[in-house]
Design a protein around this motif. Structure first.
Motif, PDB file in Angstrom:
ATOM      1  N   SER A  78      24.416 -52.906   1.445  1.00 62.31           N
ATOM      2  CA  SER A  78      25.578 -52.622   0.604  1.00 62.31           C
ATOM      3  C   SER A  78      26.812 -52.197   1.396  1.00 62.31           C
ATOM      4  CB  SER A  78      25.231 -51.543  -0.426  1.00 62.31           C
ATOM      5  OG  SER A  78      24.887 -50.326   0.216  1.00 62.31           O
ATOM      6  N   ALA A  79      26.664 -51.710   2.632  1.00 66.55           N
ATOM      7  CA  ALA A  79      27.814 -51.266   3.433  1.00 66.55           C
ATOM      8  C   ALA A  79      27.394 -51.210   4.896  1.00 66.55           C
ATOM      9  CB  ALA A  79      28.296 -49.895   2.971  1.00 66.55           C
ATOM     10  N   ASN A  80      28.387 -51.123   5.784  1.00 68.15           N
ATOM     11  CA  ASN A  80      28.078 -50.967   7.209  1.00 68.15           C
ATOM     12  C   ASN A  80      28.516 -49.605   7.736  1.00 68.15           C
ATOM     13  OD1 ASN A  80      30.818 -51.248   7.257  1.00 68.15           O
ATOM     14  ND2 ASN A  80      30.811 -53.202   8.382  1.00 68.15           N
ATOM     15  N   GLU A  81      28.780 -48.686   6.805  1.00 67.79           N
ATOM     16  CA  GLU A  81      29.069 -47.305   7.180  1.00 67.79           C
ATOM     17  C   GLU A  81      28.800 -46.402   5.984  1.00 67.79           C
ATOM     18  OE1 GLU A  81      33.176 -46.882   8.199  1.00 67.79           O
ATOM     19  OE2 GLU A  81      33.894 -47.427   6.218  1.00 67.79           O
ATOM     20  N   PHE A  82      28.500 -45.147   6.281  1.00 68.93           N
ATOM     21  CA  PHE A  82      28.394 -44.122   5.253  1.00 68.93           C
ATOM     22  C   PHE A  82      29.769 -43.478   5.072  1.00 68.93           C
ATOM     23  CE2 PHE A  82      24.106 -44.378   7.027  1.00 68.93           C
ATOM     24  CZ  PHE A  82      23.333 -44.457   5.870  1.00 68.93           C
ATOM     25  N   ILE A  83      30.067 -43.027   3.858  1.00 68.18           N
ATOM     26  CA  ILE A  83      31.329 -42.330   3.597  1.00 68.18           C
ATOM     27  C   ILE A  83      31.001 -41.011   2.887  1.00 68.18           C
ATOM     28  CG2 ILE A  83      33.579 -42.416   2.477  1.00 68.18           C
ATOM     29  CD1 ILE A  83      33.442 -45.445   2.597  1.00 68.18           C
ATOM     30  N   LEU A  84      31.300 -39.918   3.568  1.00 70.86           N
ATOM     31  CA  LEU A  84      31.097 -38.591   2.999  1.00 70.86           C
ATOM     32  C   LEU A  84      32.440 -38.071   2.482  1.00 70.86           C
ATOM     33  CD1 LEU A  84      28.894 -37.234   5.894  1.00 70.86           C
ATOM     34  CD2 LEU A  84      28.083 -37.685   3.570  1.00 70.86           C
ATOM     35  N   HIS A  85      32.460 -37.629   1.253  1.00 75.38           N
ATOM     36  CA  HIS A  85      33.664 -37.081   0.647  1.00 75.38           C
ATOM     37  C   HIS A  85      33.601 -35.551   0.682  1.00 75.38           C
ATOM     38  CE1 HIS A  85      34.866 -41.053  -0.695  1.00 75.38           C
ATOM     39  NE2 HIS A  85      33.610 -41.254  -1.091  1.00 75.38           N
ATOM     40  N   PRO A  86      34.733 -34.889   0.579  1.00 73.64           N
ATOM     41  CA  PRO A  86      34.724 -33.418   0.629  1.00 73.64           C
ATOM     42  C   PRO A  86      33.680 -32.815  -0.305  1.00 73.64           C
ATOM     43  CG  PRO A  86      36.969 -34.212   0.662  1.00 73.64           C
ATOM     44  CD  PRO A  86      36.097 -35.419   0.444  1.00 73.64           C
ATOM     45  N   GLY A  87      32.884 -31.917   0.247  1.00 66.55           N
ATOM     46  CA  GLY A  87      31.811 -31.277  -0.517  1.00 66.55           C
ATOM     47  C   GLY A  87      30.475 -31.978  -0.413  1.00 66.55           C
ATOM     48  N   ASP A  88      30.446 -33.233   0.114  1.00 57.23           N
ATOM     49  CA  ASP A  88      29.189 -33.982   0.207  1.00 57.23           C
ATOM     50  C   ASP A  88      28.320 -33.465   1.340  1.00 57.23           C
ATOM     51  OD1 ASP A  88      29.985 -35.580  -1.856  1.00 57.23           O
ATOM     52  OD2 ASP A  88      30.432 -37.347  -0.620  1.00 57.23           O
ATOM     53  N   VAL A  89      26.991 -33.557   1.121  1.00 56.12           N
ATOM     54  CA  VAL A  89      26.022 -33.327   2.199  1.00 56.12           C
ATOM     55  C   VAL A  89      25.104 -34.541   2.358  1.00 56.12           C
ATOM     56  CG1 VAL A  89      26.042 -30.810   2.020  1.00 56.12           C
ATOM     57  CG2 VAL A  89      24.446 -32.143   0.611  1.00 56.12           C
ATOM     58  N   ILE A  90      25.330 -35.590   1.530  1.00 60.87           N
ATOM     59  CA  ILE A  90      24.470 -36.774   1.596  1.00 60.87           C
ATOM     60  C   ILE A  90      25.257 -37.978   1.107  1.00 60.87           C
ATOM     61  CG2 ILE A  90      23.545 -36.406  -0.743  1.00 60.87           C
ATOM     62  CD1 ILE A  90      20.872 -37.510   0.270  1.00 60.87           C
ATOM     63  N   ASP A  91      24.979 -39.140   1.687  1.00 63.05           N
ATOM     64  CA  ASP A  91      25.487 -40.409   1.179  1.00 63.05           C
ATOM     65  C   ASP A  91      24.367 -41.436   1.298  1.00 63.05           C
ATOM     66  OD1 ASP A  91      27.327 -42.195   0.063  1.00 63.05           O
ATOM     67  OD2 ASP A  91      27.886 -42.954   2.040  1.00 63.05           O
ATOM     68  N   THR A  92      24.459 -42.487   0.477  1.00 68.37           N
ATOM     69  CA  THR A  92      23.378 -43.469   0.397  1.00 68.37           C
ATOM     70  C   THR A  92      23.941 -44.878   0.489  1.00 68.37           C
ATOM     71  OG1 THR A  92      22.089 -41.991  -1.031  1.00 68.37           O
ATOM     72  CG2 THR A  92      21.487 -44.321  -1.039  1.00 68.37           C
ATOM     73  N   ILE A  93      23.260 -45.722   1.240  1.00 62.04           N
ATOM     74  CA  ILE A  93      23.521 -47.161   1.195  1.00 62.04           C
ATOM     75  C   ILE A  93      22.240 -47.836   0.701  1.00 62.04           C
ATOM     76  CG2 ILE A  93      25.307 -47.179   2.956  1.00 62.04           C
ATOM     77  CD1 ILE A  93      22.293 -48.593   4.235  1.00 62.04           C
ATOM     78  N   TRP A  94      22.394 -49.083   0.206  1.00 64.30           N
ATOM     79  CA  TRP A  94      21.241 -49.784  -0.385  1.00 64.30           C
ATOM     80  C   TRP A  94      20.936 -51.040   0.421  1.00 64.30           C
ATOM     81  CZ3 TRP A  94      18.258 -47.871  -4.228  1.00 64.30           C
ATOM     82  CH2 TRP A  94      18.765 -46.759  -4.910  1.00 64.30           C
ATOM     83  N   VAL A  95      19.652 -51.215   0.697  1.00 68.31           N
ATOM     84  CA  VAL A  95      19.154 -52.424   1.338  1.00 68.31           C
ATOM     85  C   VAL A  95      18.333 -53.184   0.296  1.00 68.31           C
ATOM     86  CG1 VAL A  95      17.830 -53.393   3.252  1.00 68.31           C
ATOM     87  CG2 VAL A  95      19.056 -51.218   3.545  1.00 68.31           C
ATOM     88  N   THR A  96      18.691 -54.440   0.055  1.00 69.49           N
ATOM     89  CA  THR A  96      18.056 -55.225  -1.010  1.00 69.49           C
ATOM     90  C   THR A  96      17.328 -56.419  -0.416  1.00 69.49           C
ATOM     91  OG1 THR A  96      19.826 -54.599  -2.539  1.00 69.49           O
ATOM     92  CG2 THR A  96      18.469 -56.501  -3.148  1.00 69.49           C
ATOM     93  N   PRO A  97      16.042 -56.610  -0.755  1.00 72.56           N
ATOM     94  CA  PRO A  97      15.316 -57.774  -0.240  1.00 72.56           C
ATOM     95  C   PRO A  97      15.892 -59.062  -0.818  1.00 72.56           C
ATOM     96  CG  PRO A  97      14.014 -56.658  -1.919  1.00 72.56           C
ATOM     97  CD  PRO A  97      15.212 -55.798  -1.660  1.00 72.56           C
ATOM     98  N   LYS A  98      15.850 -60.110  -0.029  1.00 70.25           N
ATOM     99  CA  LYS A  98      16.391 -61.391  -0.486  1.00 70.25           C
ATOM    100  C   LYS A  98      15.264 -62.431  -0.471  1.00 70.25           C
ATOM    101  CE  LYS A  98      20.528 -64.256  -0.159  1.00 70.25           C
ATOM    102  NZ  LYS A  98      21.699 -64.649   0.657  1.00 70.25           N
ATOM    103  N   GLU A  99      15.267 -63.328   0.500  1.00 70.75           N
ATOM    104  CA  GLU A  99      14.187 -64.323   0.591  1.00 70.75           C
ATOM    105  C   GLU A  99      13.295 -63.964   1.777  1.00 70.75           C
ATOM    106  OE1 GLU A  99      15.706 -68.272   0.487  1.00 70.75           O
ATOM    107  OE2 GLU A  99      16.463 -68.058  -1.558  1.00 70.75           O
TER     108      GLU A  99
END
Length: 424
Positions: A78-99
């Motif tokens: 879903s992305a090639n970097e994490f983005i933490l916003h003020p107050g965040d302690v965690i961020d998530t990206i998603w990896v989705t299986p294809k073929e």
């Protein structure tokens, strides 16, 4: 010598001070949530970035992607970097299986350095990729006739077991073979315009609908072929040929037809239950000299003067009305999911008791279709009220345990099917 020892001691002291300084570094720490994840065969995977304390401003944490798994082939991200916003302690990206059908592949993610932050324990994440099962796909038929509209169906198996009634839709890609002579959009159309057979939720086959547009000599063939690769491989029938014949007209039946053969007896016997004598007098006595004649004119007619066998109990000389043509499930001949185009004719008179001694004459419908390039007529008696055979079965069908009886109770499971040969 003493000077050398002093310099050595000084260097060691500076190294220890640097080490202590690192241990005391108060910079917040960045880390993957885990060092090992597993990408399931068909489920998206959440990969987390953790920070040791809430950030005070937006922080972008890039990561590199490596490993034996192939991006956009085995998986998407879903992305090639994490983005933490003020107050965040965690961020998530998603990896989705294809073929993801090739085994022993994995994804490796590596966090990149970020000013004023330290990479901590899990600066790398390894993600083994589970493989999807491959679908073996086979069209239900090798040839089909397109009269008005047909459903082209495909069965799917996984490891030799039928794949059906699942909760997720499956879309199987197909292509039009260049050897096809009919032109899409001119002689036929694919309903929806797509290039996929769709196995819907709680369905048994993957289907696509083809609709007739125009008949033209020499441009009457469509070859539909499975696109193999990825999740899909060809089974017994990897293609189907559709003959663009157009609707069957009443005039196609005009002529003399002889020698009826009763072909549905064994099927009917297999359907009868609880009535041991119901099949004792089935209409099996039909003569090779029996003939019927369809004629066209101001009024279309059926002449049955030439019928001397059991069909004479049902048929009468009568007028004929062409009702229409539509797909019909022929349970006596075809597996589930396969339909054939049949024509409905209304006869102005027939003895629906199908008997010599019991006579009830009224309008009745019959189903007919042409086989063997128009040289064989299939004649299906489905509108009857028997008094000499199938009497217990007919009672059961007209007195169901729930609901109302069907309009033609004997149509699906007890059709009296005959095949005639055309007189040249």
């Amino acid at each position: 010598m003493r000077k050398i020892l002093f310099v050595f001691s000084l260097l060691i002291g500076l190294s220890l001070m640097a080490a202590c300084s690192d241990d005391d570094n108060s910079d917040p720490k960045l880390s993957f949530g885990r060092s090992i994840y597993i990408l399931k065969a068909a489920e998206p995977l959440a990969v987390e970035l953790m920070v040791s304390e809430p950030v005070t401003e937006e922080v972008r944490v890039p990561f590199s992607i490596d490993g034996t798994a192939v991006l956009d082939e085995d998986y998407t991200i879903s992305a090639n970097e994490f983005i933490l916003h003020p107050g965040d302690v965690i961020d998530t990206i998603w990896v989705t299986p294809k073929e993801n059908v090739i085994g022993q592949r994995e994804i490796r993610l590596s966090l990149q350095e970020v000013p004023n932050y330290r990479l901590w324990n899990n600066r790398w994440a390894i993600i083994p990729v589970e493989t999807k099962d491959i679908f073996t796909c086979s069209f239900s038929q090798t040839t089909m006739d397109l009269k008005s509209e047909i459903v082209v169906s495909m069965g799917l198996t996984v490891k030799g077991v039928d794949y059906m009634y699942k909760r997720d839709e499956v879309r199987v890609p197909f292509e039009i073979d260049p050897a096809s002579t009919a032109v899409e959009g001119e002689h036929y159309e694919i309903v929806g315009g797509g290039r996929e057979l769709v196995l819907g939720i709680m369905k048994a086959t993957a289907d696509v609908t083809i609709r007739f547009l125009k008949k033209e000599a020499g441009k009457d063939k469509v070859i539909i072929r499975l696109v193999e690769g990825g999740l899909f491989e060809g089974g017994t029938n990897a293609s189907v040929t559709v003959n663009v014949n157009g609707p069957t007209l009443y005039e196609d039946f005009v002529g003399t037809w002889i020698s009826p053969t009763f072909i549905s007896g064994d099927f009917i016997k297999g359907m009868v239950w609880g009535h041991p004598t119901d099949c004792d007098n089935l209409p099996v006595n039909n003569l090779s000299t029996d003939k019927i004649v369809f004629a066209a004119g101001a009024t279309n007619t059926l002449n049955v003067d030439g019928v001397q066998g059991d069909l004479a109990r049902y048929l009468r000389n009568c007028e004929v009305v062409y009702v229409g043509e539509a797909p019909e499930q022929l349970w006596d001949q075809d597996a589930y999911g396969v339909k054939r185009d049949v024509v409905t004719l209304e006869l102005s008179k027939a003895n629906v008791n199908y008997s010599v001694t019991s006579i009830t004459e009224r309008k009745a419908i019959v189903l007919v279709r042409l086989l063997s390039k128009g040289n064989v007529l299939e004649f299906r008696v489905i509108d009857y009220e028997p008094t000499d055979f199938l009497t217990g079965t007919y009672y059961d069908e007209t007195h169901p345990s729930y609901g109302e009886p069907k309009e033609y109770p004997m149509r699906e499971l007890y059709p009296l099917v005959f095949r005639f040969t055309k007189v040249e």
